[in-house]
Design a protein around this motif. Structure first.
Motif, PDB file in Angstrom:
ATOM      1  N   ARG A 197      18.245   2.282 -32.571  1.00 45.34           N
ATOM      2  CA  ARG A 197      17.213   2.596 -31.587  1.00 45.34           C
ATOM      3  C   ARG A 197      16.639   1.324 -30.971  1.00 45.34           C
ATOM      4  O   ARG A 197      16.293   1.290 -29.784  1.00 45.34           O
ATOM      5  CB  ARG A 197      16.104   3.420 -32.226  1.00 45.34           C
ATOM      6  CG  ARG A 197      16.517   4.861 -32.524  1.00 45.34           C
ATOM      7  CD  ARG A 197      15.405   5.651 -33.181  1.00 45.34           C
ATOM      8  NE  ARG A 197      15.754   7.052 -33.313  1.00 45.34           N
ATOM      9  CZ  ARG A 197      14.965   7.978 -33.844  1.00 45.34           C
ATOM     10  NH1 ARG A 197      13.762   7.633 -34.300  1.00 45.34           N
ATOM     11  NH2 ARG A 197      15.350   9.241 -33.923  1.00 45.34           N
ATOM     12  N   ILE A 204      15.344   3.946 -24.078  1.00 40.94           N
ATOM     13  CA  ILE A 204      14.417   4.901 -24.695  1.00 40.94           C
ATOM     14  C   ILE A 204      13.097   4.920 -23.937  1.00 40.94           C
ATOM     15  O   ILE A 204      12.515   5.984 -23.693  1.00 40.94           O
ATOM     16  CB  ILE A 204      14.210   4.543 -26.184  1.00 40.94           C
ATOM     17  CG1 ILE A 204      15.489   4.851 -26.980  1.00 40.94           C
ATOM     18  CG2 ILE A 204      13.030   5.305 -26.761  1.00 40.94           C
ATOM     19  CD1 ILE A 204      15.470   4.341 -28.409  1.00 40.94           C
ATOM     20  N   GLY A 208      12.302   8.282 -22.104  1.00 38.75           N
ATOM     21  CA  GLY A 208      11.211   8.993 -22.753  1.00 38.75           C
ATOM     22  C   GLY A 208      11.608   9.781 -23.973  1.00 38.75           C
ATOM     23  O   GLY A 208      10.907  10.714 -24.369  1.00 38.75           O
ATOM     24  N   ARG A 209      12.712   9.414 -24.589  1.00 39.04           N
ATOM     25  CA  ARG A 209      13.115  10.092 -25.826  1.00 39.04           C
ATOM     26  C   ARG A 209      13.907   9.137 -26.707  1.00 39.04           C
ATOM     27  O   ARG A 209      14.584   8.227 -26.215  1.00 39.04           O
ATOM     28  CB  ARG A 209      13.956  11.331 -25.550  1.00 39.04           C
ATOM     29  CG  ARG A 209      15.406  11.056 -25.153  1.00 39.04           C
ATOM     30  CD  ARG A 209      16.224  12.324 -25.070  1.00 39.04           C
ATOM     31  NE  ARG A 209      17.639  12.028 -24.836  1.00 39.04           N
ATOM     32  CZ  ARG A 209      18.519  11.875 -25.810  1.00 39.04           C
ATOM     33  NH1 ARG A 209      18.135  11.972 -27.076  1.00 39.04           N
ATOM     34  NH2 ARG A 209      19.793  11.619 -25.531  1.00 39.04           N
ATOM     35  N   ARG A 212      19.012  10.705 -31.556  1.00 37.96           N
ATOM     36  CA  ARG A 212      19.287  11.007 -32.957  1.00 37.96           C
ATOM     37  C   ARG A 212      20.699  10.519 -33.279  1.00 37.96           C
ATOM     38  O   ARG A 212      21.680  11.155 -32.917  1.00 37.96           O
ATOM     39  CB  ARG A 212      19.177  12.512 -33.222  1.00 37.96           C
ATOM     40  CG  ARG A 212      17.765  13.046 -33.081  1.00 37.96           C
ATOM     41  CD  ARG A 212      17.700  14.499 -33.518  1.00 37.96           C
ATOM     42  NE  ARG A 212      16.343  15.017 -33.494  1.00 37.96           N
ATOM     43  CZ  ARG A 212      16.007  16.232 -33.912  1.00 37.96           C
ATOM     44  NH1 ARG A 212      16.948  17.054 -34.366  1.00 37.96           N
ATOM     45  NH2 ARG A 212      14.748  16.626 -33.863  1.00 37.96           N
TER      46      ARG A 212
END
Length: 234
Positions: A197, A204, A208-209, A212
């Motif tokens: 991440r 990101i 906005g997310r 996974r």
């Protein structure tokens, strides 16, 4: 403009040398001698501080942490060193610290050793020479502890996708479906997910997310049948 992942020098100060990092890890080892201060809690606290300082829009990693440890001088010093290193080197040293904090028998049983970034990058160069396409192929590291290879793969994948002018959302979707890892150590799996991440932090922030990532806590030697033919590169 879009947010970007921190780079060398973004936190100010000179990058620490190998000796300084080793000494700092030894100070962390002394912390681990106190009851309740497990390797996971120490590493989780360092990761939480580092992430809050340098990657504030990321969700917290699912690792134990301690408010008391967060103000300990040994933790503060090591975290300050991480912020002054390139991401891949910082990830390597945090994983190495976890190894040093773990019991000797556990390290031996799992053969815990992380490939230094220069060697891992050389292997990825060789892989590219053999025809691996970082923006096309799917990759699996069946012993991904610490993301020694996954983080570098992710960085190359991101660069290749940016050259294709892919949107941040498309880059995240591609990474989620083309990067996978397996490791028997649950803490290392959590570290690997968070390091990935960090690599895609800019995307990101814009999309906005948080993706996974497929990093599974399991023994790949016992799950090989399920993995057959699913990946281009292992």
């Amino acid at each position: 403009g879009p947010a970007s992942a921190p780079t060398l020098g973004s936190e100010g100060g000179r990058a620490p040398g190998r000796l300084a990092l080793i000494r700092s890890i030894r100070s962390l080892q002394k912390l681990g001698k106190t009851k309740g201060r497990t390797p996971t809690a120490i590493i989780g606290t360092i990761l939480r501080k580092w992430s809050q300082d340098s990657y504030p829009k990321l969700p917290a990693a699912r690792l134990r942490w301690s408010k008391a440890l967060s103000v300990d001088p040994a933790v503060i010093t090591f975290e300050s060193y991480l912020k002054r290193l390139p991401l891949q080197e910082a990830a390597y040293w945090l994983s190495t610290a976890y190894t040093a904090l773990s019991p000797a028998e556990y390290r031996k049983h799992l053969a815990m050793y992380f490939t230094p970034p220069p060697i891992a990058n050389r292997l990825l160069d060789d892989l590219a020479d053999e025809g691996a396409l970082f923006d096309r192929h799917s990759f699996l590291d069946p012993a991904c502890g610490g993301a020694a290879f996954l983080a570098l793969l992710a960085d190359r994948m991101r660069s290749a996708l940016l050259k294709r002018n892919e949107t941040p959302a498309a880059i995240l979707r591609h990474a989620e479906t083309h990067l996978s890892g397996i490791d028997v150590d649950e803490t290392l799996c959590a570290l690997a997910r968070h390091f990935l991440r960090m690599v895609f932090y800019a995307e990101i922030c814009v999309a906005g997310r948080a993706p996974r990532f497929d990093v599974e806590n399991a023994d790949s030697l016992l799950k090989y049948r399920r993995l057959e033919h699913r990946y281009d590169v292992v």
